[in-house]
Design a protein around this motif. Structure first.
Motif, PDB file in Angstrom:
ATOM      1  N   TYR A  27       0.840  -1.195   0.000  1.00  0.00           N
ATOM      2  CA  TYR A  27       0.000   0.000   0.000  1.00  0.00           C
ATOM      3  C   TYR A  27       0.876   1.246   0.000  1.00  0.00           C
ATOM      4  N   GLN A  28       0.244   2.352  -0.325  1.00  0.00           N
ATOM      5  CA  GLN A  28       0.883   3.660  -0.205  1.00  0.00           C
ATOM      6  C   GLN A  28      -0.107   4.623   0.416  1.00  0.00           C
ATOM      7  N   THR A  29       0.400   5.583   1.150  1.00  0.00           N
ATOM      8  CA  THR A  29      -0.461   6.599   1.747  1.00  0.00           C
ATOM      9  C   THR A  29      -0.049   7.978   1.259  1.00  0.00           C
ATOM     10  N   TYR A  30      -1.021   8.882   1.276  1.00  0.00           N
ATOM     11  CA  TYR A  30      -0.818  10.256   0.835  1.00  0.00           C
ATOM     12  C   TYR A  30      -1.464  11.166   1.880  1.00  0.00           C
ATOM     13  N   GLY A  31      -0.708  12.091   2.431  1.00  0.00           N
ATOM     14  CA  GLY A  31      -1.227  12.967   3.456  1.00  0.00           C
ATOM     15  C   GLY A  31      -0.927  12.456   4.855  1.00  0.00           C
ATOM     16  N   THR A  32      -1.506  13.109   5.837  1.00  0.00           N
ATOM     17  CA  THR A  32      -1.249  12.803   7.245  1.00  0.00           C
ATOM     18  C   THR A  32      -2.550  12.462   7.949  1.00  0.00           C
ATOM     19  N   LEU A  33      -2.525  11.395   8.726  1.00  0.00           N
ATOM     20  CA  LEU A  33      -3.706  10.993   9.487  1.00  0.00           C
ATOM     21  C   LEU A  33      -3.935  11.992  10.618  1.00  0.00           C
ATOM     22  N   ALA A  34      -5.159  12.514  10.707  1.00  0.00           N
ATOM     23  CA  ALA A  34      -5.505  13.491  11.743  1.00  0.00           C
ATOM     24  C   ALA A  34      -5.437  12.849  13.122  1.00  0.00           C
ATOM     25  N   ALA A  35      -5.276  13.685  14.137  1.00  0.00           N
ATOM     26  CA  ALA A  35      -5.165  13.187  15.506  1.00  0.00           C
ATOM     27  C   ALA A  35      -6.380  12.373  15.913  1.00  0.00           C
ATOM     28  N   ASP A  36      -7.566  12.762  15.417  1.00  0.00           N
ATOM     29  CA  ASP A  36      -8.777  12.020  15.759  1.00  0.00           C
ATOM     30  C   ASP A  36      -9.059  10.895  14.764  1.00  0.00           C
ATOM     31  N   ARG A  37      -8.139  10.694  13.805  1.00  0.00           N
ATOM     32  CA  ARG A  37      -8.245   9.650  12.774  1.00  0.00           C
ATOM     33  C   ARG A  37      -9.546   9.775  11.962  1.00  0.00           C
ATOM     34  N   GLY A  38      -9.986  11.008  11.783  1.00  0.00           N
ATOM     35  CA  GLY A  38     -11.264  11.221  11.119  1.00  0.00           C
ATOM     36  C   GLY A  38     -11.177  11.673   9.675  1.00  0.00           C
ATOM     37  N   ASN A  39      -9.990  11.642   9.071  1.00  0.00           N
ATOM     38  CA  ASN A  39      -9.849  12.157   7.700  1.00  0.00           C
ATOM     39  C   ASN A  39      -9.376  11.084   6.717  1.00  0.00           C
ATOM     40  N   ALA A  40      -9.692   9.820   7.009  1.00  0.00           N
ATOM     41  CA  ALA A  40      -9.170   8.719   6.200  1.00  0.00           C
ATOM     42  C   ALA A  40     -10.059   8.411   4.996  1.00  0.00           C
ATOM     43  N   VAL A  41      -9.410   8.180   3.874  1.00  0.00           N
ATOM     44  CA  VAL A  41     -10.055   7.770   2.618  1.00  0.00           C
ATOM     45  C   VAL A  41      -9.348   6.518   2.117  1.00  0.00           C
ATOM     46  N   VAL A  42     -10.110   5.536   1.663  1.00  0.00           N
ATOM     47  CA  VAL A  42      -9.538   4.339   1.050  1.00  0.00           C
ATOM     48  C   VAL A  42      -9.854   4.369  -0.441  1.00  0.00           C
ATOM     49  N   TYR A  43      -8.833   4.134  -1.257  1.00  0.00           N
ATOM     50  CA  TYR A  43      -8.927   4.275  -2.715  1.00  0.00           C
ATOM     51  C   TYR A  43      -8.229   3.065  -3.355  1.00  0.00           C
ATOM     52  N   PRO A  44      -8.924   1.915  -3.458  1.00  0.00           N
ATOM     53  CA  PRO A  44      -8.281   0.690  -3.938  1.00  0.00           C
ATOM     54  C   PRO A  44      -7.877   0.751  -5.412  1.00  0.00           C
ATOM     55  N   THR A  45      -6.942  -0.119  -5.780  1.00  0.00           N
ATOM     56  CA  THR A  45      -6.488  -0.212  -7.171  1.00  0.00           C
ATOM     57  C   THR A  45      -7.462  -1.036  -8.009  1.00  0.00           C
ATOM     58  N   ILE A 119      -7.876   3.135  12.594  1.00  0.00           N
ATOM     59  CA  ILE A 119      -8.982   3.920  12.049  1.00  0.00           C
ATOM     60  C   ILE A 119     -10.296   3.172  12.271  1.00  0.00           C
ATOM     61  N   GLU A 120     -11.295   3.879  12.762  1.00  0.00           N
ATOM     62  CA  GLU A 120     -12.604   3.284  13.032  1.00  0.00           C
ATOM     63  C   GLU A 120     -13.687   3.766  12.083  1.00  0.00           C
ATOM     64  N   ARG A 121     -13.462   4.921  11.432  1.00  0.00           N
ATOM     65  CA  ARG A 121     -14.436   5.462  10.484  1.00  0.00           C
ATOM     66  C   ARG A 121     -13.701   5.919   9.232  1.00  0.00           C
ATOM     67  N   LEU A 122     -14.331   5.725   8.107  1.00  0.00           N
ATOM     68  CA  LEU A 122     -13.772   6.175   6.837  1.00  0.00           C
ATOM     69  C   LEU A 122     -14.663   7.263   6.257  1.00  0.00           C
ATOM     70  N   ARG A 123     -14.053   8.400   5.945  1.00  0.00           N
ATOM     71  CA  ARG A 123     -14.818   9.490   5.343  1.00  0.00           C
ATOM     72  C   ARG A 123     -15.353   9.074   3.982  1.00  0.00           C
ATOM     73  N   LEU A 124     -14.538   8.291   3.251  1.00  0.00           N
ATOM     74  CA  LEU A 124     -14.907   7.951   1.881  1.00  0.00           C
ATOM     75  C   LEU A 124     -14.151   6.701   1.444  1.00  0.00           C
ATOM     76  N   VAL A 125     -14.829   5.861   0.677  1.00  0.00           N
ATOM     77  CA  VAL A 125     -14.163   4.825  -0.105  1.00  0.00           C
ATOM     78  C   VAL A 125     -14.551   5.071  -1.559  1.00  0.00           C
ATOM     79  N   THR A 126     -13.569   5.078  -2.436  1.00  0.00           N
ATOM     80  CA  THR A 126     -13.834   5.340  -3.842  1.00  0.00           C
ATOM     81  C   THR A 126     -12.884   4.504  -4.690  1.00  0.00           C
ATOM     82  N   GLY A 127     -13.244   4.282  -5.950  1.00  0.00           N
ATOM     83  CA  GLY A 127     -12.369   3.524  -6.831  1.00  0.00           C
ATOM     84  C   GLY A 127     -12.962   3.353  -8.213  1.00  0.00           C
ATOM     85  N   TRP A 128     -12.077   3.085  -9.143  1.00  0.00           N
ATOM     86  CA  TRP A 128     -12.435   2.892 -10.555  1.00  0.00           C
ATOM     87  C   TRP A 128     -12.428   1.410 -10.905  1.00  0.00           C
TER      88      TRP A 128
END
Length: 337
Positions: A27-45, A119-128
């Motif tokens: 995997y790779q990550t882009y950006g920084t995980l917020a202190a409350d872990r509330g800004n996570a997005v999963v974007y599968p290949t 992470i317990e909540r995901l703001r968004l999951v998206t993918g093509w």
């Protein structure tokens, strides 16, 4: 491209019963995980894609802005970076690599998200494409965790017509004598080139070819496009067994096969609690809008928004700036909702 991380899955038992020992999820990550872990997005290949192939939709000022969100791009099992036929030791190497489902991919990704990052909540999951299939699966497998989904140019269940197309790709690869039942020592390049030409008639629409839009990608003729883009695409570090593993995953994709739904796709879709923005492409030959219109009817909080234009399935590939702007604007709107 070699800058990625590995999550050790250990002995990972798949939905069909086989156990991959020492399994790995790249995997790779882009950006920084917020202190409350509330800004996570999963974007599968997607089918044959690697994490860097998703970067066209990530960047400053875009909806998926690393300054604002922590974007996790997990590589599919079978794509050559995560556990795959090409990198797994015997006895599950090469032609013996086990069947992997979309459910398995999301199960591995869920472990990454929860165990590595807490992470317990995901703001968004998206993918093509196949990433869209994983997006649907995330919402079905973990309805209390996923707040929003935006699958584009993909489906919750592979249609019979789509399966037939994939049979052509599979036949082209396996018909090459060099394939040797999957025990080749060198890539069956004749089969891969043939598979590329099968794919070429499906990835872009009839109107794309009629208007010679391959010229906008820098190709001087139809044959130049078939060789330079399509054959080059299949020969760019892609392994035949890896492609066949992911092809099986694609052919057998169906959120209704999630444990607890007994094959009932409609019941699985009705279980989704995430806000859904579903974006098929107007002239996608794999995943036509009417298929996704059917899915949207069964998701409680879902909108269908068709990507206009003639780029077909590759409207979601980052090849056309107009389509990129459309998808980016839709993601921005969804994240703001």
């Amino acid at each position: 491209m070699n800058d990625y991380q590995i999550f050790e899955l250990g002995d990972f038992t798949l939905q069909h019963g086989a156990t991959l020992r020492g399994a790995k999820l790249a995997y790779q990550t882009y950006g920084t995980l917020a202190a409350d872990r509330g800004n996570a997005v999963v974007y599968p290949t997607w089918y044959s894609g690697r994490h860097w192939d998703n970067e066209w939709l990530i960047g400053p000022g875009m909806a998926l802005d690393p300054e604002r969100y922590f974007i996790i791009v997990p590589n599919m099992l079978g794509n050559g970076l995560s556990s795959s036929p090409s990198n797994t030791p015997p006895p599950y190497d090469r032609a013996r690599f086990p069947r992997v489902t979309v459910y398995d991919n999301v199960a591995a990704q869920h472990r990454l998200v929860t165990e590595r990052f807490g992470i317990e909540r995901l703001r968004l999951v998206t993918g093509w494409s196949m990433g869209a299939g994983q997006t649907y699966q995330w919402a079905v497998s973990h309805p209390d965790m996923v707040e929003r989904i935006a699958p584009f140019c993909g489906s919750s269940r592979t249609s019979p017509h789509n399966k037939v197309f994939l049979e052509g790709v599979k036949a082209a690869i396996t018909a090459d004598a060099a394939f040797a039942g999957g025990w080749y020592r060198e890539q069956p390049t004749t089969g891969l080139r043939a598979a590329a030409r099968v794919y070429a008639g499906w990835g872009f629409s009839q109107a794309f070819y009629w208007d010679h839009l391959y010229r906008s990608l820098g190709y001087s003729s139809l044959e130049d496009f078939l060789v330079g883009f399509w054959e080059g695409f299949f020969l760019d570090g892609r392994d035949a067994n890896n492609l066949l593993t992911m092809l099986w995953t694609w052919q057998n994709a169906d959120v209704g096969l999630t444990p607890g739904f007994d094959g009932d796709t409609v019941a699985a879709l009705r279980s989704i609690r995430a806000r859904a923005l579903v974006m098929p492409a107007e002239k996608d030959l794999y995943f036509p809008p009417e298929d996704e219109e059917w899915a949207v009817r069964h998701i409680p909080d879902a909108e269908l928004r068709v990507i206009p234009g003639v780029w077909g399935h590759f409207a979601g590939h980052g090849s056309n700036p107009d389509d990129t702007r459309f998808i980016d604007a839709a993601l921005r709107e969804l994240l703001a909702a």
